[in-house]
Design a protein around this motif. Structure first.
Motif, PDB file in Angstrom:
ATOM      1  N   SER A 128       0.842  -1.191   0.000  1.00 40.08           N
ATOM      2  CA  SER A 128       0.000   0.000   0.000  1.00 40.08           C
ATOM      3  C   SER A 128       0.878   1.243   0.000  1.00 40.08           C
ATOM      4  O   SER A 128       1.970   1.238   0.583  1.00 40.08           O
ATOM      5  CB  SER A 128      -0.912   0.036   1.235  1.00 40.08           C
ATOM      6  OG  SER A 128      -1.810  -1.048   1.228  1.00 40.08           O
ATOM      7  N   SER A 207     -14.966   0.409  -5.572  1.00 37.99           N
ATOM      8  CA  SER A 207     -14.269  -0.848  -5.812  1.00 37.99           C
ATOM      9  C   SER A 207     -12.801  -0.620  -6.156  1.00 37.99           C
ATOM     10  O   SER A 207     -12.388   0.474  -6.576  1.00 37.99           O
ATOM     11  CB  SER A 207     -14.943  -1.603  -6.960  1.00 37.99           C
ATOM     12  OG  SER A 207     -14.729  -0.923  -8.188  1.00 37.99           O
ATOM     13  N   TYR A 208     -12.016  -1.689  -6.013  1.00 34.45           N
ATOM     14  CA  TYR A 208     -10.607  -1.633  -6.397  1.00 34.45           C
ATOM     15  C   TYR A 208     -10.473  -1.276  -7.877  1.00 34.45           C
ATOM     16  O   TYR A 208      -9.631  -0.450  -8.255  1.00 34.45           O
ATOM     17  CB  TYR A 208      -9.943  -2.982  -6.118  1.00 34.45           C
ATOM     18  CG  TYR A 208      -8.533  -3.082  -6.646  1.00 34.45           C
ATOM     19  CD1 TYR A 208      -7.456  -2.576  -5.930  1.00 34.45           C
ATOM     20  CD2 TYR A 208      -8.286  -3.702  -7.875  1.00 34.45           C
ATOM     21  CE1 TYR A 208      -6.159  -2.665  -6.428  1.00 34.45           C
ATOM     22  CE2 TYR A 208      -7.000  -3.800  -8.376  1.00 34.45           C
ATOM     23  CZ  TYR A 208      -5.932  -3.286  -7.651  1.00 34.45           C
ATOM     24  OH  TYR A 208      -4.654  -3.375  -8.154  1.00 34.45           O
ATOM     25  N   GLN A 211     -11.103   2.469  -8.423  1.00 31.80           N
ATOM     26  CA  GLN A 211     -10.040   3.311  -7.897  1.00 31.80           C
ATOM     27  C   GLN A 211      -8.755   3.176  -8.717  1.00 31.80           C
ATOM     28  O   GLN A 211      -8.078   4.177  -8.996  1.00 31.80           O
ATOM     29  CB  GLN A 211      -9.784   2.963  -6.431  1.00 31.80           C
ATOM     30  CG  GLN A 211     -11.013   3.210  -5.553  1.00 31.80           C
ATOM     31  CD  GLN A 211     -10.662   3.372  -4.091  1.00 31.80           C
ATOM     32  OE1 GLN A 211      -9.687   4.030  -3.745  1.00 31.80           O
ATOM     33  NE2 GLN A 211     -11.472   2.785  -3.211  1.00 31.80           N
ATOM     34  N   LYS A 212      -8.447   1.974  -9.121  1.00 29.21           N
ATOM     35  CA  LYS A 212      -7.254   1.790  -9.943  1.00 29.21           C
ATOM     36  C   LYS A 212      -7.406   2.498 -11.286  1.00 29.21           C
ATOM     37  O   LYS A 212      -6.450   3.113 -11.794  1.00 29.21           O
ATOM     38  CB  LYS A 212      -6.982   0.296 -10.154  1.00 29.21           C
ATOM     39  CG  LYS A 212      -5.662   0.029 -10.873  1.00 29.21           C
ATOM     40  CD  LYS A 212      -5.363  -1.453 -11.011  1.00 29.21           C
ATOM     41  CE  LYS A 212      -4.028  -1.677 -11.699  1.00 29.21           C
ATOM     42  NZ  LYS A 212      -3.741  -3.111 -11.915  1.00 29.21           N
ATOM     43  N   THR A 243      -8.343   0.437   0.200  1.00 26.57           N
ATOM     44  CA  THR A 243      -8.348   0.091  -1.223  1.00 26.57           C
ATOM     45  C   THR A 243      -7.656   1.169  -2.042  1.00 26.57           C
ATOM     46  O   THR A 243      -6.926   0.870  -2.998  1.00 26.57           O
ATOM     47  CB  THR A 243      -9.791  -0.108  -1.716  1.00 26.57           C
ATOM     48  OG1 THR A 243     -10.421  -1.125  -0.937  1.00 26.57           O
ATOM     49  CG2 THR A 243      -9.835  -0.493  -3.182  1.00 26.57           C
ATOM     50  N   THR A 244      -7.849   2.442  -1.681  1.00 25.31           N
ATOM     51  CA  THR A 244      -7.193   3.547  -2.383  1.00 25.31           C
ATOM     52  C   THR A 244      -5.683   3.392  -2.331  1.00 25.31           C
ATOM     53  O   THR A 244      -4.993   3.525  -3.353  1.00 25.31           O
ATOM     54  CB  THR A 244      -7.583   4.891  -1.734  1.00 25.31           C
ATOM     55  OG1 THR A 244      -8.982   4.961  -1.533  1.00 25.31           O
ATOM     56  CG2 THR A 244      -7.120   6.054  -2.606  1.00 25.31           C
ATOM     57  N   ARG A 246      -3.903   0.728  -1.742  1.00 26.90           N
ATOM     58  CA  ARG A 246      -3.458  -0.457  -2.470  1.00 26.90           C
ATOM     59  C   ARG A 246      -3.465  -0.197  -3.981  1.00 26.90           C
ATOM     60  O   ARG A 246      -2.522  -0.558  -4.695  1.00 26.90           O
ATOM     61  CB  ARG A 246      -4.349  -1.648  -2.119  1.00 26.90           C
ATOM     62  CG  ARG A 246      -3.902  -2.974  -2.743  1.00 26.90           C
ATOM     63  CD  ARG A 246      -4.541  -4.156  -2.022  1.00 26.90           C
ATOM     64  NE  ARG A 246      -6.002  -4.110  -2.050  1.00 26.90           N
ATOM     65  CZ  ARG A 246      -6.749  -4.703  -2.987  1.00 26.90           C
ATOM     66  NH1 ARG A 246      -6.163  -5.376  -3.973  1.00 26.90           N
ATOM     67  NH2 ARG A 246      -8.064  -4.636  -2.929  1.00 26.90           N
ATOM     68  N   ALA A 247      -4.539   0.429  -4.478  1.00 28.61           N
ATOM     69  CA  ALA A 247      -4.613   0.740  -5.904  1.00 28.61           C
ATOM     70  C   ALA A 247      -3.512   1.713  -6.312  1.00 28.61           C
ATOM     71  O   ALA A 247      -2.902   1.568  -7.385  1.00 28.61           O
ATOM     72  CB  ALA A 247      -5.987   1.318  -6.234  1.00 28.61           C
ATOM     73  N   ASP A 250      -0.283  -0.093  -6.658  1.00 25.56           N
ATOM     74  CA  ASP A 250      -0.276  -0.915  -7.865  1.00 25.56           C
ATOM     75  C   ASP A 250      -0.162  -0.072  -9.133  1.00 25.56           C
ATOM     76  O   ASP A 250       0.212  -0.594 -10.191  1.00 25.56           O
ATOM     77  CB  ASP A 250      -1.536  -1.785  -7.917  1.00 25.56           C
ATOM     78  CG  ASP A 250      -1.560  -2.815  -6.799  1.00 25.56           C
ATOM     79  OD1 ASP A 250      -0.522  -3.017  -6.133  1.00 25.56           O
ATOM     80  OD2 ASP A 250      -2.644  -3.410  -6.560  1.00 25.56           O
TER      81      ASP A 250
END
Length: 316
Positions: A128, A207-208, A211-212, A243-244, A246-247, A250
């Motif tokens: 993250s 959702s992931y 956000q991604k 989630t933010t 983590r995205a 990534d």
């Protein structure tokens, strides 16, 4: 948290040279005034009306909206129309500073040269991106960040060029798309562009995949317009969740940034002490009051005995 000294970038060294030249010019102008030269008036600051955008506020115990000012638990304070370190008034005649709409070069504070940056090594966060509201540094610096880009104030390029201070632009892709060329002079003046999503949605709770898309997509589009791909991000309104982060990780974004102070209609609002602290991140926007807001941020930094520095020199 460990600190690593690193050499200044070429753009940072150029900015330091320009700031040193402005300091020398201010000293010469002051000497001329003491010798009896006539001086013109200092340009006043207007408070233009704000465009119709949704504005959220926050108490000092919580996050402030990225589309509006933060509200501290005490009365909002302003740096005022003048303060310590303000350059002398425009000298009458051909050598004086040029007047602009809502500001003049005499309104811009003079700063000491920025120190050689001590780069912060961010801790690992297990997939993250870290999220900060200030840079953990004891150096006497603060960081100006400017969000969105929907309203393209005609005075912003000239003001940034005249100030010779670095800023970070967290730009929304939809706001840039209609006129990327507007931002190129800002970059030439020392601004660095970072990600602020494609369409400025509230990411928290989505959702992931959503956000991604917003984070990766904005970084990719900004890279296409301005060559450099962003490495930092700011979620709209300062709203994020696990989630933010983590995205963002990534998407190759190294860190996200909240803020400690906001500027709105020429007034600086604080979430903690009513003084900018070393390492603080200051938030403002591209709005009708851009000259008043930018000058207020500079005065607040100068009043605290700090110097504007580039966020990317410390954390990117």
């Amino acid at each position: 948290m460990s600190i690593l000294r690193c050499p200044a970038t070429r753009s940072t060294m150029a900015l330091r040279s320009m700031m040193a030249l402005r300091s020398a010019a201010a000293l010469l102008a002051g000497t001329a005034l003491l010798a009896g030269c006539a001086a013109g008036p200092v340009g006043g600051l207007a408070e233009p009306s704000i465009p119709p955008t949704a504005i959220s506020s926050t108490a000092s115990s919580g996050p402030a909206s990225s589309s509006g000012p933060a509200t501290s638990s005490g009365p909002a304070t302003s740096s005022g129309p003048a303060g310590p370190g303000i350059a002398p008034s425009a000298v009458a005649g051909a050598g004086g500073p040029k007047a602009h709409h809502g500001w003049s070069e005499a309104d811009i504070p003079v700063f000491a040269p920025a120190p050689v940056p001590e780069r912060v090594i961010l801790p690992g966060t297990d997939g993250s991106a870290p999220y900060l509201s200030r840079v953990p540094t004891a150096q006497k610096v603060a960081f100006i960040t400017i969000d969105d880009g929907y309203l393209k104030h005609p005075e912003a390029p000239a003001l940034l060029a005249a100030a010779h201070v670095p800023v970070t632009l967290f730009l929304t892709a939809d706001a840039v798309r209609e006129d990327p060329d507007y931002f190129r002079p800002l970059i030439d003046a020392g601004a660095v562009v970072e990600a602020h999503t494609i369409s400025h949605p509230d990411l928290r709770g989505t959702s992931y995949a959503t956000q991604k898309h917003q984070l990766c997509g904005s970084a990719d589009e900004l890279a296409g317009w301005f060559t450099r791909r962003p490495v930092l991000f700011r979620p709209p309104y300062g709203n994020k969740d696990a989630t933010t982060l983590r995205a963002a990780h990534d998407c190759g974004l190294k860190a996200g940034f909240m803020w400690r102070e906001t500027v709105h209609k020429g007034k600086v609002r604080y979430q903690g002490e009513h003084r900018v602290q070393p390492g603080d991140v200051i938030l403002m926007h591209f709005r009708e009051a851009f000259p008043a807001d930018f000058l207020a941020a500079l005065r607040a930094i100068r009043k605290a005995g700090l110097t504007p520095a580039l966020l990317e020199d410390y954390v990117a």
